[in-house]
Design an enzyme around this catalytic site. Structure first.
Site, PDB file in Angstrom:
ATOM      1  N   ASP A 288       0.853  -1.186   0.000  1.00  0.00           N
ATOM      2  CA  ASP A 288       0.000   0.000   0.000  1.00  0.00           C
ATOM      3  C   ASP A 288       0.890   1.239   0.000  1.00  0.00           C
ATOM      4  OD1 ASP A 288      -2.321   1.461  -0.089  1.00  0.00           O
ATOM      5  OD2 ASP A 288      -3.189   0.627   1.749  1.00  0.00           O
ATOM      6  N   ASP A 289       0.311   2.373  -0.378  1.00  0.00           N
ATOM      7  CA  ASP A 289       1.112   3.596  -0.401  1.00  0.00           C
ATOM      8  C   ASP A 289       1.428   4.081   1.004  1.00  0.00           C
ATOM      9  OD1 ASP A 289      -1.579   4.233  -0.012  1.00  0.00           O
ATOM     10  OD2 ASP A 289      -1.568   5.977  -1.321  1.00  0.00           O
TER      11      ASP A 289
ATOM     12  N   ASP B 284      -2.147   5.076   7.855  1.00  0.00           N
ATOM     13  CA  ASP B 284      -2.474   6.283   8.628  1.00  0.00           C
ATOM     14  C   ASP B 284      -3.046   5.852   9.982  1.00  0.00           C
ATOM     15  OD1 ASP B 284      -3.715   8.611   9.674  1.00  0.00           O
ATOM     16  OD2 ASP B 284      -3.947   9.487   7.716  1.00  0.00           O
TER      17      ASP B 284
HETATM   18  O1  LIG Z   1      -4.524   3.672   7.719  1.00  0.00           O
HETATM   19  P1  LIG Z   1      -5.830   4.178   7.161  1.00  0.00           P
HETATM   20  O2  LIG Z   1      -6.439   5.253   7.989  1.00  0.00           O
HETATM   21  O3  LIG Z   1      -6.789   3.073   6.857  1.00  0.00           O
HETATM   22  O4  LIG Z   1      -5.501   4.927   5.784  1.00  0.00           O
HETATM   23  C1  LIG Z   1      -4.648   4.360   4.816  1.00  0.00           C
HETATM   24  C2  LIG Z   1      -5.416   4.039   3.569  1.00  0.00           C
HETATM   25  O5  LIG Z   1      -6.079   5.229   3.101  1.00  0.00           O
HETATM   26  C3  LIG Z   1      -5.771   5.411   1.725  1.00  0.00           C
HETATM   27  O6  LIG Z   1      -6.666   4.694   0.913  1.00  0.00           O
HETATM   28  P2  LIG Z   1      -8.173   5.150   0.674  1.00  0.00           P
HETATM   29  O7  LIG Z   1      -9.071   4.316   1.520  1.00  0.00           O
HETATM   30  O8  LIG Z   1      -8.277   6.639   0.846  1.00  0.00           O
HETATM   31  O9  LIG Z   1      -8.497   4.762  -0.848  1.00  0.00           O
HETATM   32  P3  LIG Z   1      -7.591   4.819  -2.164  1.00  0.00           P
HETATM   33  O10 LIG Z   1      -6.407   3.931  -1.943  1.00  0.00           O
HETATM   34  O11 LIG Z   1      -8.481   4.295  -3.231  1.00  0.00           O
HETATM   35  O12 LIG Z   1      -7.192   6.256  -2.380  1.00  0.00           O
HETATM   36  C4  LIG Z   1      -4.388   4.802   1.567  1.00  0.00           C
HETATM   37  O13 LIG Z   1      -4.162   4.424   0.211  1.00  0.00           O
HETATM   38  C5  LIG Z   1      -4.449   3.607   2.477  1.00  0.00           C
HETATM   39  O14 LIG Z   1      -4.960   2.477   1.806  1.00  0.00           O
HETATM   40  N1  LIG Z   2      -3.502  10.984   0.134  1.00  0.00           N
HETATM   41  C1  LIG Z   2      -3.686  10.541   1.396  1.00  0.00           C
HETATM   42  N2  LIG Z   2      -4.606   9.597   1.649  1.00  0.00           N
HETATM   43  C2  LIG Z   2      -4.731   9.184   2.933  1.00  0.00           C
HETATM   44  N3  LIG Z   2      -5.558   8.262   3.476  1.00  0.00           N
HETATM   45  C3  LIG Z   2      -5.334   8.234   4.794  1.00  0.00           C
HETATM   46  N4  LIG Z   2      -4.381   9.128   5.136  1.00  0.00           N
HETATM   47  C4  LIG Z   2      -3.980   9.725   3.985  1.00  0.00           C
HETATM   48  C5  LIG Z   2      -3.013  10.751   3.692  1.00  0.00           C
HETATM   49  O1  LIG Z   2      -2.293  11.286   4.556  1.00  0.00           O
HETATM   50  N5  LIG Z   2      -2.919  11.112   2.372  1.00  0.00           N
HETATM   51 MG   LIG Z   3      -5.807   2.951  -0.174  1.00  0.00          MG
END
Ligand SMILES: O=P(O)(O)OC[C@H]1O[C@H](OP(=O)(O)OP(=O)(O)O)[C@H](O)[C@@H]1O
Ligand SMILES: Nc1nc2[nH]cnc2c(=O)[nH]1
Ligand SMILES: [Mg+2]
Length: 161
Positions: free
Chosen positions: A93-94, A97
């Site tokens: 994952d990127d 949080d």
């Molecule tokens: O630790 P957390 O609070 O769960 O946040 C982290 C997750 O939030 C973002 O995804 P998001 O659910 O925003 O969807 P996306 O990857 O499609 O942008 C990010 O890519 C992680 O997967």
């Molecule tokens: N782009 C982005 N997405 C998130 N999802 C949860 N935390 C983050 C953050 O810091 N940046």
């Molecule tokens: Mg995500």
């Protein structure tokens, strides 16, 4: 999940590439991995870079959406998921949080190695490996969410000149 973020950390494509290559370097030898499970969508670009660096051809996805009901509640919904317990797989994952997504990933793939590029304090213990720490009150702005813009010179807001 960023609600209380008062600061921003802007990540360029070059910086994301550099950090993700460093994450890949730490997964050597590549022969220990069967493939990658990308946590879509944020994990897709890092997974592509990792797959190239480690020459992994098997790239699967787990597609998770997060619904936000209020400032405390974040509910996850799994739209599609790679099968298995994750043995021999890198789950990518990127960022982590609050750790909500990471907890779900760990339940789903208990034998996988879960790695991210960035980690905030609340979730970092749920990740097996990550490259860069980011403060909890900071929102990470990723390159695919940004575009180049003109910026006024600093002196324009200088009332004395
Ligand atoms: O630790 P957390 O609070 O769960 O946040 C982290 C997750 O939030 C973002 O995804 P998001 O659910 O925003 O969807 P996306 O990857 O499609 O942008 C990010 O890519 C992680 O997967
Ligand atoms: N782009 C982005 N997405 C998130 N999802 C949860 N935390 C983050 C953050 O810091 N940046
Ligand atoms: Mg995500």
């Amino acid at each position: 999940m960023g609600f209380a973020s008062s600061k921003q950390f802007f990540v360029s494509w070059e910086e994301l590439h550099r950090a993700t290559r460093e994450l890949a370097r730490r997964q050597l030898p590549a022969s220990q991995w069967k493939g990658i499970i990308a946590v879509s969508r944020g994990g897709l670009v890092p997974s592509s870079i990792l797959a190239r660096e480690l020459n992994l051809r098997l790239v699967q996805t787990v597609c998770i959406t997060s619904y936000v009901h209020n400032e405390q509640q974040k509910q996850l919904k799994v739209l599609s998921a790679a099968e298995g317990d994750g043995e021999g797989m890198l789950v990518v994952d990127d960022l982590v949080d609050t750790g909500n997504t990471a907890k779900k990933i760990r339940e789903m793939y208990p034998k996988a190695k879960f790695i991210t590029v960035y980690a905030k304090p609340q979730g970092r213990d749920l990740v097996d490996e990550y490259v860069a720490d980011v403060a909890q009150d900071t929102w990470i702005e990723l390159p695919w969410d940004m575009q180049l813009n003109y910026s006024d010179p600093l002196c324009k807001s200088d009332k004395i000149d």
